[in-house]
Structure formats: C-alpha cells, structure tokens
Motif scaffolding. Sequence first.
Motif, PDB file in Angstrom:
ATOM      1  N   SER A  58       0.823  -1.204   0.000  1.00  0.00           N
ATOM      2  CA  SER A  58       0.000   0.000   0.000  1.00  0.00           C
ATOM      3  C   SER A  58       0.858   1.256   0.000  1.00  0.00           C
ATOM      4  CB  SER A  58      -0.919   0.003   1.229  1.00  0.00           C
ATOM      5  OG  SER A  58      -1.490   1.281   1.424  1.00  0.00           O
ATOM      6  N   LEU A  59       1.880   1.267   0.825  1.00  0.00           N
ATOM      7  CA  LEU A  59       2.760   2.431   0.896  1.00  0.00           C
ATOM      8  C   LEU A  59       3.481   2.665  -0.423  1.00  0.00           C
ATOM      9  CD1 LEU A  59       4.076   1.706   4.462  1.00  0.00           C
ATOM     10  CD2 LEU A  59       2.886   3.787   3.801  1.00  0.00           C
ATOM     11  N   GLN A  60       3.876   1.589  -1.062  1.00  0.00           N
ATOM     12  CA  GLN A  60       4.565   1.718  -2.346  1.00  0.00           C
ATOM     13  C   GLN A  60       3.631   2.245  -3.427  1.00  0.00           C
ATOM     14  OE1 GLN A  60       5.820  -2.350  -2.701  1.00  0.00           O
ATOM     15  NE2 GLN A  60       7.807  -1.989  -1.727  1.00  0.00           N
ATOM     16  N   LEU A  61       2.417   1.710  -3.474  1.00  0.00           N
ATOM     17  CA  LEU A  61       1.477   2.097  -4.519  1.00  0.00           C
ATOM     18  C   LEU A  61       0.940   3.517  -4.331  1.00  0.00           C
ATOM     19  CD1 LEU A  61      -0.568  -1.228  -4.828  1.00  0.00           C
ATOM     20  CD2 LEU A  61       1.112  -0.333  -6.452  1.00  0.00           C
ATOM     21  N   ASP A  62       0.873   3.965  -3.090  1.00  0.00           N
ATOM     22  CA  ASP A  62       0.258   5.262  -2.791  1.00  0.00           C
ATOM     23  C   ASP A  62       1.293   6.378  -2.619  1.00  0.00           C
ATOM     24  OD1 ASP A  62      -2.171   6.549  -2.589  1.00  0.00           O
ATOM     25  OD2 ASP A  62      -2.264   6.401  -0.409  1.00  0.00           O
ATOM     26  N   GLU A  63       2.567   6.039  -2.779  1.00  0.00           N
ATOM     27  CA  GLU A  63       3.623   7.013  -2.508  1.00  0.00           C
ATOM     28  C   GLU A  63       3.571   8.221  -3.447  1.00  0.00           C
ATOM     29  OE1 GLU A  63       8.492   7.229  -2.127  1.00  0.00           O
ATOM     30  OE2 GLU A  63       7.461   5.309  -2.165  1.00  0.00           O
ATOM     31  N   ALA A  64       3.322   8.002  -4.722  1.00  0.00           N
ATOM     32  CA  ALA A  64       3.308   9.103  -5.689  1.00  0.00           C
ATOM     33  C   ALA A  64       2.217  10.120  -5.354  1.00  0.00           C
ATOM     34  CB  ALA A  64       3.109   8.560  -7.104  1.00  0.00           C
ATOM     35  N   ARG A  65       1.038   9.623  -5.001  1.00  0.00           N
ATOM     36  CA  ARG A  65      -0.066  10.524  -4.662  1.00  0.00           C
ATOM     37  C   ARG A  65       0.268  11.356  -3.426  1.00  0.00           C
ATOM     38  NH1 ARG A  65      -4.352  10.731  -1.114  1.00  0.00           N
ATOM     39  NH2 ARG A  65      -3.654   8.822  -0.124  1.00  0.00           N
ATOM     40  N   LYS A  66       0.803  10.692  -2.410  1.00  0.00           N
ATOM     41  CA  LYS A  66       1.130  11.395  -1.168  1.00  0.00           C
ATOM     42  C   LYS A  66       2.247  12.404  -1.387  1.00  0.00           C
ATOM     43  CE  LYS A  66      -0.315   7.681   1.969  1.00  0.00           C
ATOM     44  NZ  LYS A  66       0.147   6.681   2.968  1.00  0.00           N
ATOM     45  N   SER A  67       3.258  12.025  -2.147  1.00  0.00           N
ATOM     46  CA  SER A  67       4.385  12.931  -2.419  1.00  0.00           C
ATOM     47  C   SER A  67       3.907  14.199  -3.125  1.00  0.00           C
ATOM     48  CB  SER A  67       5.437  12.228  -3.278  1.00  0.00           C
ATOM     49  OG  SER A  67       6.007  11.146  -2.585  1.00  0.00           O
ATOM     50  N   LYS A  68       3.027  14.027  -4.088  1.00  0.00           N
ATOM     51  CA  LYS A  68       2.507  15.169  -4.828  1.00  0.00           C
ATOM     52  C   LYS A  68       1.749  16.114  -3.912  1.00  0.00           C
ATOM     53  CE  LYS A  68      -0.388  16.308  -8.837  1.00  0.00           C
ATOM     54  NZ  LYS A  68      -1.238  15.735  -9.931  1.00  0.00           N
ATOM     55  N   GLN A  69       0.942  15.575  -3.021  1.00  0.00           N
ATOM     56  CA  GLN A  69       0.177  16.403  -2.098  1.00  0.00           C
ATOM     57  C   GLN A  69       1.072  17.112  -1.094  1.00  0.00           C
ATOM     58  OE1 GLN A  69      -2.682  13.671  -0.469  1.00  0.00           O
ATOM     59  NE2 GLN A  69      -4.101  13.907  -2.184  1.00  0.00           N
ATOM     60  N   ILE A  70       2.079  16.405  -0.591  1.00  0.00           N
ATOM     61  CA  ILE A  70       3.005  17.005   0.373  1.00  0.00           C
ATOM     62  C   ILE A  70       3.767  18.157  -0.257  1.00  0.00           C
ATOM     63  CG2 ILE A  70       5.129  16.593   1.685  1.00  0.00           C
ATOM     64  CD1 ILE A  70       4.026  13.765   2.254  1.00  0.00           C
TER      65      ILE A  70
END
Length: 341
Positions: free
Chosen positions: A267-279
């Motif tokens: 989950s962390l690997q798959l969702d990393e791009a979305r979270k990085s963009k928001q941060i």
Amino acid sequence: QVPHAHLSLGVMWWLVCLVVLVTLFWLSTAYDVWHPTSIVTGAMVKQGGIIGQGRRLVSRILYEYLAKAYPYAFWTCMNYGYADQEDKNIPAISALEEINKETEEYYGLRLYHEVASATPHGTRFAGLEVLEIGSGRGGGAIYIAKTFHPAKMTAADFSATATQLCQKRHSEALEDLPLTFVQDDAESLTSISDSSQDVVINVESAHCYSSVDAFLQQVVRVLKRKGYFCFAGFVQRNGYSKLQKQLQNSGMQIIVERDITPNIVRSLQLDEARKSKQIDKLAHRFFRGFARGISHAPTQCISHTHIQHSRCLCNGRHQHAPELPGRQNEVLLICAVQVLL
C-alpha cells in the motif's frame, strides 16, 4: 611518577575508545529512533509514566495542528493503508459508488474494510451499535457507516479541532447517516455507556495513548457480551508478546492471526506518488520534511523499519482474565497489529 602518567594516558585512551563506540552505536540506531515514523507511532517508546504522558501530549499537539492547518476535504484517512498483492479491487461495494484504485483514499479505506469485515458479521452491521475510538479526520467512520449500515455509530477522537472538522466537513453526509462525531478520551470514554457497543474499532490510533491497558479496560467496559473489537496499531516487534498479554488480561482471547505485512508495505509503495505530490504542493515548508518521513519511511527504509500487520480473532473467556462484576467476561476480538522491528 612516569608509570602513573602512563596509567592515566591508558585510562584516557580506553575512555575515548568507549565514547567512540557508544557514539557509533547511537548513530547506527538514531535513524530508527528519531525517524518521524518512530516519533509519531511511538513504536520506539515505552508505555506509561512520564514518557507515556509526554507522547500523549505531543500527539495531541500534532493532531490538533494537522486538523487546523490542513482542513482539506480530500484528506480523511491518516493510516498506512492496505493493498492486495495481486491487482484486484475491494470486494463489490455499492454504498460508496464503486470504490476502486482510482478513489482518492482507496488504500486507507481498504484497511478499514479489512479490519472491520473480519467479524462474523462481515460487511453487514445492520441492527448493531458501533464505536470508533480515534476517528481522526472521519473518513473511516463515514466509510463504515455507509458501507456496513450499522443501526448507530459513534466516532470519538481526543482532538477537539479534528472533531469539529469532521462535524463541519461531513455535515451533509451526516444528515443521512446514523453517525455522530464526539470528542472523548480513549482512556476514559466518558460519553459511552457500559455494555452499549456491539463493535469497537480502533485503527492506528493507540500509539497516541499514555496507557494501552487503560484503553483496553474501556473497550471491555463499553462492549456488549460477545461484542467485537477491531484493532490496528503499532508496537515494537519485541513488544508484541506484551500486547498479546495486555489483550488477554483485559478479558479478550486471541484465536486467529494473519500476517498482512506485505499488504501494508505494498500500500505504501502504490500510494507514494499521490502522497508525495500532495506534500510537495500543500505542506508548509518547515513541516514538509517531517511529512515526507511519515509518508515514505517504510518504503524508503525497509531494511531499518519493517512493518508487520497481523489480524487476530479472539473469542470466549480467558482463564486468567479478571472477572467483571455483573456480566460474563466473553468478548470477541479481531485484532490487526502492526509491529515495527
């Protein structure tokens, strides 16, 4: 005098070596101890006492700040999520308009789904009263209320700002749902009556508490006879046996466990791009590094901090469990436990 001088130099040399060794050892562990993941989850900190109270205070300040500084509508889940190893969606659900991997917080909601649906009730809570302790920004409670259809649901959190945010942000949804957001303390639950809940849910929140034992006492107090406890939380790997004893001593007995470590990491690997963009887009500059550490730690530092997630089902009376006056001590438990090395 010369031999004494040589002796003093020898002692000093060994002291210097000792300091160097201690420093190297500290540096080798400092990454884990001071990494944002360790600070926020409390995985490196013992429970109770001054340390427990300090962690509780820091957690309260942090989550009050997050709710006040980042009141964004798209951010409703704060957990690490859950993902299948193969590409497949959540089992067919109609309540949330076909949730799939394109849904903004699919993985966070999926963790709620996995933990809550492990009871014999499955995804049908019709006629049941449900309590979430540590509801945060409310996404999980909204999901459970819409998808599992409980007769009544209460979502409690110790953050006044987060509770107000939930009441305001989800006001429209609350008009059609049997859900109420309240501010309450997991270690006292003054707003919840004894033996009133069929299901209690707690997802990645117990790391904020000063006493897990006090929290579990409240869970047992508010659960009905043969009620269910759905739990996901952080502990050190060598503290897992202690958590098991705490669960059992509270009156609950573990009867099923399933390790879902790969699902959390995936989950962390798959969702990393979305979270990085928001941060990068939304986080304040002074907070950005800390936020990245929380979001990316388990994928960037897997050799340092492994996440282990187990699901446990408890049933019946534990022979060493304390008796509760006036009721049989039969509490069913589903437990999803995260373990950090």
